[in-house]
Design an enzyme around this catalytic site. Structure first.
Site, PDB file in Angstrom:
ATOM      1  N   HIS A 164     -12.787   3.418   0.518  1.00 29.41           N
ATOM      2  CA  HIS A 164     -12.932   2.408   1.787  1.00 29.41           C
ATOM      3  C   HIS A 164     -13.499   1.125   1.039  1.00 29.41           C
ATOM      4  O   HIS A 164     -14.041   0.189   1.753  1.00 29.41           O
ATOM      5  CB  HIS A 164     -13.519   2.975   2.950  1.00 29.41           C
ATOM      6  N   GLU A 182      -8.166  -4.799   5.505  1.00 30.10           N
ATOM      7  CA  GLU A 182      -7.928  -4.402   4.163  1.00 30.10           C
ATOM      8  C   GLU A 182      -7.022  -5.431   3.597  1.00 30.10           C
ATOM      9  O   GLU A 182      -7.041  -5.849   2.324  1.00 30.10           O
ATOM     10  CB  GLU A 182      -7.800  -2.890   3.914  1.00 30.10           C
ATOM     11  N   GLY A 194     -10.683   8.745   8.764  1.00 30.07           N
ATOM     12  CA  GLY A 194     -11.720   8.823   7.592  1.00 30.07           C
ATOM     13  C   GLY A 194     -12.845   7.919   7.824  1.00 30.07           C
ATOM     14  O   GLY A 194     -12.780   6.748   8.751  1.00 30.07           O
ATOM     15  N   GLY A 235     -11.086   2.360  13.599  1.00 24.13           N
ATOM     16  CA  GLY A 235     -10.580   2.767  14.778  1.00 24.13           C
ATOM     17  C   GLY A 235     -11.848   2.951  16.050  1.00 24.13           C
ATOM     18  O   GLY A 235     -11.757   2.457  16.940  1.00 24.13           O
ATOM     19  N   ASN A 272       0.731  -1.256  -0.020  1.00 26.45           N
ATOM     20  CA  ASN A 272      -0.001  -0.121  -0.075  1.00 26.45           C
ATOM     21  C   ASN A 272       0.808   1.146   0.017  1.00 26.45           C
ATOM     22  O   ASN A 272       1.464   1.533   0.958  1.00 26.45           O
ATOM     23  CB  ASN A 272      -0.952  -0.121   1.314  1.00 26.45           C
ATOM     24  N   GLU A 288     -14.190   0.100  16.114  1.00 25.96           N
ATOM     25  CA  GLU A 288     -14.021  -1.239  16.658  1.00 25.96           C
ATOM     26  C   GLU A 288     -13.835  -0.896  18.284  1.00 25.96           C
ATOM     27  O   GLU A 288     -13.601  -1.962  19.089  1.00 25.96           O
ATOM     28  CB  GLU A 288     -12.661  -1.675  16.324  1.00 25.96           C
ATOM     29  N   ASN A 289     -13.356   0.207  18.744  1.00 27.39           N
ATOM     30  CA  ASN A 289     -12.786   0.460  20.034  1.00 27.39           C
ATOM     31  C   ASN A 289     -13.763   1.325  20.788  1.00 27.39           C
ATOM     32  O   ASN A 289     -13.585   1.197  22.159  1.00 27.39           O
ATOM     33  CB  ASN A 289     -11.460   1.260  20.047  1.00 27.39           C
ATOM     34  N   ARG A 319     -12.384  16.031   7.977  1.00 23.38           N
ATOM     35  CA  ARG A 319     -13.080  16.423   6.914  1.00 23.38           C
ATOM     36  C   ARG A 319     -14.550  16.720   7.242  1.00 23.38           C
ATOM     37  O   ARG A 319     -15.014  15.966   8.001  1.00 23.38           O
ATOM     38  CB  ARG A 319     -13.145  15.083   5.823  1.00 23.38           C
ATOM     39  N   HIS A 348     -18.035   2.359   8.546  1.00 25.04           N
ATOM     40  CA  HIS A 348     -16.509   2.341   8.869  1.00 25.04           C
ATOM     41  C   HIS A 348     -16.260   3.639   9.580  1.00 25.04           C
ATOM     42  O   HIS A 348     -16.132   4.503   8.822  1.00 25.04           O
ATOM     43  CB  HIS A 348     -15.849   2.175   7.369  1.00 25.04           C
ATOM     44  N   PHE A 378     -10.337  11.098  17.759  1.00 23.87           N
ATOM     45  CA  PHE A 378     -11.588  10.818  18.471  1.00 23.87           C
ATOM     46  C   PHE A 378     -11.163  10.623  20.251  1.00 23.87           C
ATOM     47  O   PHE A 378     -12.210  10.803  20.894  1.00 23.87           O
ATOM     48  CB  PHE A 378     -12.449   9.808  18.159  1.00 23.87           C
ATOM     49  N   ARG A 379     -10.238  10.129  20.361  1.00 22.90           N
ATOM     50  CA  ARG A 379      -9.642   9.939  21.917  1.00 22.90           C
ATOM     51  C   ARG A 379      -9.914  11.326  22.410  1.00 22.90           C
ATOM     52  O   ARG A 379     -10.314  11.383  23.595  1.00 22.90           O
ATOM     53  CB  ARG A 379      -8.712   8.871  21.844  1.00 22.90           C
ATOM     54  N   ARG A 416      -3.028  -2.084  -3.161  1.00 22.15           N
ATOM     55  CA  ARG A 416      -4.106  -1.143  -2.983  1.00 22.15           C
ATOM     56  C   ARG A 416      -3.943   0.059  -4.098  1.00 22.15           C
ATOM     57  O   ARG A 416      -3.049   0.681  -3.805  1.00 22.15           O
ATOM     58  CB  ARG A 416      -4.307  -0.652  -1.685  1.00 22.15           C
TER      59      ARG A 416
HETATM   60  P1  AMP Z   1      -8.341   4.702  11.954  1.00 21.96           P
HETATM   61  O1  AMP Z   1      -8.493   5.512  10.932  1.00 21.96           O
HETATM   62  O2  AMP Z   1      -9.208   3.371  11.499  1.00 21.96           O
HETATM   63  O3  AMP Z   1      -7.144   4.165  12.261  1.00 21.96           O
HETATM   64  O4  AMP Z   1      -9.088   5.144  13.341  1.00 21.96           O
HETATM   65  C1  AMP Z   1      -8.501   6.132  14.053  1.00 21.96           C
HETATM   66  C2  AMP Z   1      -9.492   6.806  14.958  1.00 21.96           C
HETATM   67  O5  AMP Z   1      -9.757   5.802  15.985  1.00 21.96           O
HETATM   68  C3  AMP Z   1      -8.477   7.745  15.671  1.00 21.96           C
HETATM   69  O6  AMP Z   1      -9.454   9.071  15.769  1.00 21.96           O
HETATM   70  C4  AMP Z   1      -8.729   7.277  17.333  1.00 21.96           C
HETATM   71  O7  AMP Z   1      -8.835   8.302  18.191  1.00 21.96           O
HETATM   72  C5  AMP Z   1      -9.948   6.410  16.942  1.00 21.96           C
HETATM   73  N1  AMP Z   1      -9.902   5.558  18.318  1.00 21.96           N
HETATM   74  C6  AMP Z   1      -9.045   4.348  18.534  1.00 21.96           C
HETATM   75  N2  AMP Z   1      -9.397   3.752  19.711  1.00 21.96           N
HETATM   76  C7  AMP Z   1     -10.521   4.507  20.224  1.00 21.96           C
HETATM   77  C8  AMP Z   1     -11.281   4.419  21.415  1.00 21.96           C
HETATM   78  N3  AMP Z   1     -10.955   3.378  22.411  1.00 21.96           N
HETATM   79  N4  AMP Z   1     -12.159   5.294  21.669  1.00 21.96           N
HETATM   80  C9  AMP Z   1     -12.445   6.388  20.756  1.00 21.96           C
HETATM   81  N5  AMP Z   1     -11.802   6.347  19.690  1.00 21.96           N
HETATM   82  C10 AMP Z   1     -10.984   5.751  19.462  1.00 21.96           C
END
Ligand code: AMP
Length: 398
Positions: A180, A385, A212, A332, A7, A335-336, A241, A208, A285-286, A91
């Site tokens: 995606h 992916e 992004g 992210g 990728n 899943e979390n 975005r 998703h 997001f955290r 990819r």
């Molecule tokens: P990705 O682009 O799929 O790698 O997702 C990244 C995003 O997932 C980031 O903004 C992280 O803050 C968010 N993320 C990962 N773990 C958590 C969690 N436990 N709670 C909230 N957001 C999370």
């Protein structure tokens, strides 16, 4: 059978070597700062120590050669010779209107990737460099292109056409493509398998939700709609975005701030989303969640707006399919973050969606998170992916 998945970004190259006999990752890694001073390769063989190589990488050809050396390194390597690699899966961001299905790369495929440079100006040139670098490093081996726009190409005209003069579609391919795609294809397939749904008729919505973010609706694994458009800017609110916006906002800001369209598009792509709404707290997001807990009102609104937009799309996509059997969360945040999943599902009571709080207390693994009497099955399904690309590569080269 071992497949190398590549990728490429403009200054980076991510790779995984996957053993397709048991679909396990043998090694993975990342080349950073390609073409820039301070290039570095981080190679992680499974079950062994990390191996870091700091060496100049003027271009992707040199980077891929360093990856080959690392894979065959006496101490840190995982293969005795390049002959063990059966094929390479790439990819590729954009296949334009020409390609929806993954394909073995030949001169024609490379021409189309080149013709789509305008549609994917950051990614397509890098993707082509990655393919050419692999052709040079491993002559005679098949390279397979897996398109990020592929899944969305199944959308019907009513979903993919913008309501603008048709000539722009005919002349320039201005339409909704969706991105995606590999993730949506993988997760919608997993939803059917893991959820025990009808492979021909299952109506599935995949959320998703990462930095992004995008959402798709599919019937029997075939996309009927997806939220990203001509570019990944459309749809959900994301880390940076804006997602959907009245196009007139662009002109209005241009006039007020004396900026040009490119400036404002840059703001919509890089300074908006939860970063923008929160008044600059963070795109992560955290961080937004932590600021909300500390009483930051704009961070709270940013999170609420993100959740509200996802819920609105789920409503729209349920209407588009005249029903929904399963909703899957991935990436992210999906899943979390159990509280965001729950908050989205709280909008969906009218669909008979019920979350089981104990089942929802889970991270990063396949799980049904809805209650037994929920009318719609809600699942957490981690995306993969690389594995999806490896499976496509195996299918086309075996
Ligand atoms: P990705 O682009 O799929 O790698 O997702 C990244 C995003 O997932 C980031 O903004 C992280 O803050 C968010 N993320 C990962 N773990 C958590 C969690 N436990 N709670 C909230 N957001 C999370």
């Amino acid at each position: 059978m071992k497949i190398l998945v590549v990728n490429c970004g403009s200054s980076s190259l991510k790779y995984q070597l996957i053993d397709m006999d048991n679909e396990s990752v043998i090694a993975k890694g990342l080349c950073e700062r390609i073409g820039i001073e301070g290039s570095k390769l981080t190679h992680q063989p499974s079950g062994k120590d990390k191996y870091v190589v700091e060496s100049p990488m003027p271009d992707h050809k040199v980077a891929i050669q360093l990856v080959m050396d690392a894979l065959q390194d006496k101490e840190h390597g995982v293969i005795a010779s390049v002959d063990e690699i059966s094929a390479i899966g790439h990819r590729v961001l954009h296949g334009g209107t020409t390609y929806s299905e993954s394909i073995v790369v030949d001169e024609d495929v490379k021409r189309v990737i080149r013709e789509c440079f305008d549609l994917g100006p950051l990614h397509n040139p890098a993707n082509l460099m990655g393919i050419e670098a692999c052709e040079a490093a491993m002559p005679g081996k098949a390279n397979v292109a897996v398109w990020d726009t592929g899944f969305g190409m199944a959308m019907p005209e009513k979903a993919y056409l913008y309501a603008i003069p048709y000539e722009y579609y005919e002349k320039y391919g201005v339409r909704r493509y969706g991105f995606h795609g590999t993730s949506h294809m993988f997760v919608s397939g997993e939803a059917i398998k893991f959820g025990g749904l009808d492979p021909e008729k299952a109506k599935v919505i995949v959320c998703h939700l990462g930095n992004g973010a995008s959402i798709s609706a599919s019937i029997g694994g075939k996309c009927v709609d997806t939220s990203m458009g001509l570019t990944p800017l459309e749809g959900l609110i994301m880390g940076t975005r804006s997602g959907d916006i009245d196009a007139a906002v662009v002109q209005y800001i241009c006039n007020k701030e004396n900026r040009d369209v490119n400036d404002v598009l840059n703001i919509l792509n890089k300074k908006s989303g939860v970063l923008g709404i929160s008044g600059g707290v963070s795109s992560d997001f955290r961080d937004i969640g932590a600021a909300k807990e500390e009483g930051n009102h704009l961070a709270e609104v940013a999170l609420e707006a993100f959740i509200y937009r996802v819920a609105k799309y789920i409503g729209a996509y349920t209407a588009a399919m005249n029903g929904v059997d399963a909703i899957a969360f991935t990436a992210g945040v999906g899943e979390n973050d159990k509280s965001t999943r729950k908050a989205i599902c709280e909008y969906l009571g009218y669909l008979g969606v019920k979350i089981d709080d104990a089942a929802n207390d889970v991270r990063g693994k396949n799980a049904v998170i809805s209650a037994a009497d929920s009318k719609v099955k809600v699942m957490l399904l981690p995306t993969n992916e690389e594995l999806a690309i490896a499976r496509e590569t195996k299918r086309l080269t075996e």
